[in-house]
Enzyme design. Structure first.
Site, PDB file in Angstrom:
ATOM      1  N   LYS A 181     -17.907 -19.563   6.887  1.00 54.20           N
ATOM      2  CA  LYS A 181     -16.745 -19.732   6.000  1.00 54.20           C
ATOM      3  C   LYS A 181     -16.010 -18.409   5.751  1.00 54.20           C
ATOM      4  CE  LYS A 181     -18.738 -23.794   3.889  1.00 54.20           C
ATOM      5  NZ  LYS A 181     -18.018 -24.705   4.787  1.00 54.20           N
ATOM      6  N   ASN A 205     -14.306 -17.264   9.032  1.00 61.30           N
ATOM      7  CA  ASN A 205     -13.187 -18.175   9.321  1.00 61.30           C
ATOM      8  C   ASN A 205     -11.972 -17.834   8.466  1.00 61.30           C
ATOM      9  OD1 ASN A 205     -14.816 -19.567  11.079  1.00 61.30           O
ATOM     10  ND2 ASN A 205     -15.206 -21.296   9.717  1.00 61.30           N
ATOM     11  N   THR A 226      -8.516 -29.729  -2.582  1.00 63.88           N
ATOM     12  CA  THR A 226      -8.163 -30.285  -1.269  1.00 63.88           C
ATOM     13  C   THR A 226      -8.655 -31.728  -1.180  1.00 63.88           C
ATOM     14  OG1 THR A 226     -10.187 -29.301  -0.356  1.00 63.88           O
ATOM     15  CG2 THR A 226      -8.155 -28.058  -0.092  1.00 63.88           C
ATOM     16  N   ARG A 227      -7.813 -32.585  -0.558  1.00 59.41           N
ATOM     17  CA  ARG A 227      -8.133 -34.019  -0.492  1.00 59.41           C
ATOM     18  C   ARG A 227      -7.960 -34.565   0.917  1.00 59.41           C
ATOM     19  NH1 ARG A 227      -9.339 -37.707  -4.369  1.00 59.41           N
ATOM     20  NH2 ARG A 227      -7.559 -38.978  -3.728  1.00 59.41           N
ATOM     21  N   ASP A 282     -11.056 -32.307  15.000  1.00 57.97           N
ATOM     22  CA  ASP A 282     -12.242 -31.649  14.433  1.00 57.97           C
ATOM     23  C   ASP A 282     -11.828 -30.953  13.127  1.00 57.97           C
ATOM     24  OD1 ASP A 282     -14.584 -30.267  13.923  1.00 57.97           O
ATOM     25  OD2 ASP A 282     -14.299 -28.805  15.542  1.00 57.97           O
ATOM     26  N   ASP A 323     -11.237 -23.676   5.485  1.00 56.92           N
ATOM     27  CA  ASP A 323     -11.146 -22.199   5.528  1.00 56.92           C
ATOM     28  C   ASP A 323      -9.723 -21.765   5.866  1.00 56.92           C
ATOM     29  OD1 ASP A 323     -13.897 -22.022   5.007  1.00 56.92           O
ATOM     30  OD2 ASP A 323     -14.343 -22.313   7.132  1.00 56.92           O
TER      31      ASP A 323
HETATM   32  O1  RIB Z   1     -16.265 -24.177   6.913  1.00 57.57           O
HETATM   33  C1  RIB Z   1     -16.677 -24.345   8.242  1.00 57.57           C
HETATM   34  C2  RIB Z   1     -17.852 -23.468   8.536  1.00 57.57           C
HETATM   35  O2  RIB Z   1     -18.941 -23.902   7.776  1.00 57.57           O
HETATM   36  C3  RIB Z   1     -18.310 -23.513   9.962  1.00 57.57           C
HETATM   37  O3  RIB Z   1     -17.626 -22.599  10.787  1.00 57.57           O
HETATM   38  C4  RIB Z   1     -19.799 -23.231   9.855  1.00 57.57           C
HETATM   39  O4  RIB Z   1     -20.167 -21.976  10.303  1.00 57.57           O
HETATM   40  C5  RIB Z   1     -20.122 -23.431   8.383  1.00 57.57           C
HETATM   41  O5  RIB Z   1     -20.418 -22.246   7.773  1.00 57.57           O
END
Ligand code: RIB
Length: 298
Positions: A40, A43, A213-214, A240, A246
């Site tokens: 997270k 990202n 977030t929804r 996906d 994030d």
């Molecule tokens: O929020 C998505 C992330 O949650 C993924 O990339 C994974 O690594 C988990 O940490």
């Protein structure tokens, strides 16, 4: 340029694409396997950098091959990795992710992410002092999260706290947060109000501004004492959802200076682009892609 500090996790995502989720005890044949940088914290750092922010990351990787790949990957995105520690004798964080029908399930092993310390956050105090936003999540030890909130408060830096994975948090931690960015389940858990099913009521109960977030419904947001307002979601074909939240947090931070309504709209759009692509960091848009998307999606 917007200056952002992210304190958080760095994982390698081990992604299996499957026709459906296996039942307990069942073996399924999958379609594809990929390793994609995730976590997270990382990202949010990558998404913010791609949207044009100057980003510093505070976190830990292990001394394995993933650690080097993750560290080098962050640096290649132009992220300042001066506060990313490589810890001897431990592996990097991993997330085993199954993607089926546009949905996912995830098992995270924190490994090196469990070694983020308050001292490491303290060492980044000067960066935090000058930051336009500090982003933190709950995939690192809670004392490091608390240190981040405390140091940001002392240095006058606004914090966006993404309470994922969900944990109940002390109310006093939330009172100085600029925005809490949960989904409905996370907000109920953070507040210890799991029985409350009305998300607007949960938002009113939170002791800080909330951007909720929804998913396809977009986001609801409430700053100070006003009533929750709604930003509808953007329609895309879901591939996906990994990393979409994030991406949302990063865009919110990057565009906050344009006003909350605009920032939430751009965050919903950036998250929708991420949902339409495979992989966490692989799916995150650049600023020009976001601008083009917003031109064609009103
Ligand atoms: O929020 C998505 C992330 O949650 C993924 O990339 C994974 O690594 C988990 O940490």
């Amino acid at each position: 340029m917007t200056r952002i500090v992210v304190v958080g996790s760095i994982n390698m995502d081990l992604v299996t694409l499957a026709p459906r989720f296996p039942d307990p005890g069942e073996t399924l044949t999958g379609d594809r396997f990929l390793t994609i940088p995730g976590g997270k914290g990382a990202n949010q750092a990558v998404a913010a950098a791609r949207l044009g922010a100057s980003v510093s990351m505070v976190g830990c990787v292990g001394d394995d091959a993933f650690g080097k790949q993750l560290y080098d990957g962050l640096a290649a995105e132009g992220i300042d990795v001066g506060h990313v520690a490589r810890i001897d004798g431990i592996g990097s964080g991993t997330a085993s992710i199954t993607v089926a029908g546009g949905e996912n399930n995830i098992v995270v092993v924190p490994a090196a992410n469990g070694r983020v310390t308050t001292a490491q956050v303290e060492a980044a105090r000067e960066l935090i002092r000058g930051a336009d936003a500090v982003l933190v999540q709950l995939e690192i030890p809670l004392d490091a999260v608390e240190a981040t909130l405390r140091i940001a408060r002392e240095e006058g830096a606004p914090v966006i706290l993404n309470p994922a994975p969900a944990q109940r948090l002390p109310v006093e931690w939330l009172s100085h947060v600029r925005f809490l960015t949960p989904n409905q389940h996370e907000l109920a858990t953070v507040l210890g109000a799991e029985g409350e099913s009305d998300f607007r009521e949960l938002m009113r109960r939170a002791p800080c501004p909330v951007v909720l977030t929804r998913g396809e419904d977009g986001a609801w947001f409430r700053d100070k004492d006003d009533e929750p307002r709604h930003q509808p979601g953007f329609k895309v074909d879901a591939v996906d959802s990994t990393g979409a939240g994030d991406t949302f947090n990063a865009a919110l931070a990057v565009y906050l200076a344009e006003g909350l309504d605009t920032a939430v709209r751009k965050a919903c759009a950036a998250a929708a682009i991420a949902v339409s692509r495979l992989g966490a960091q692989d799916g995150m848009p650049r600023a020009d892609e976001l601008a083009a998307f917003l031109e064609t999606h009103r």
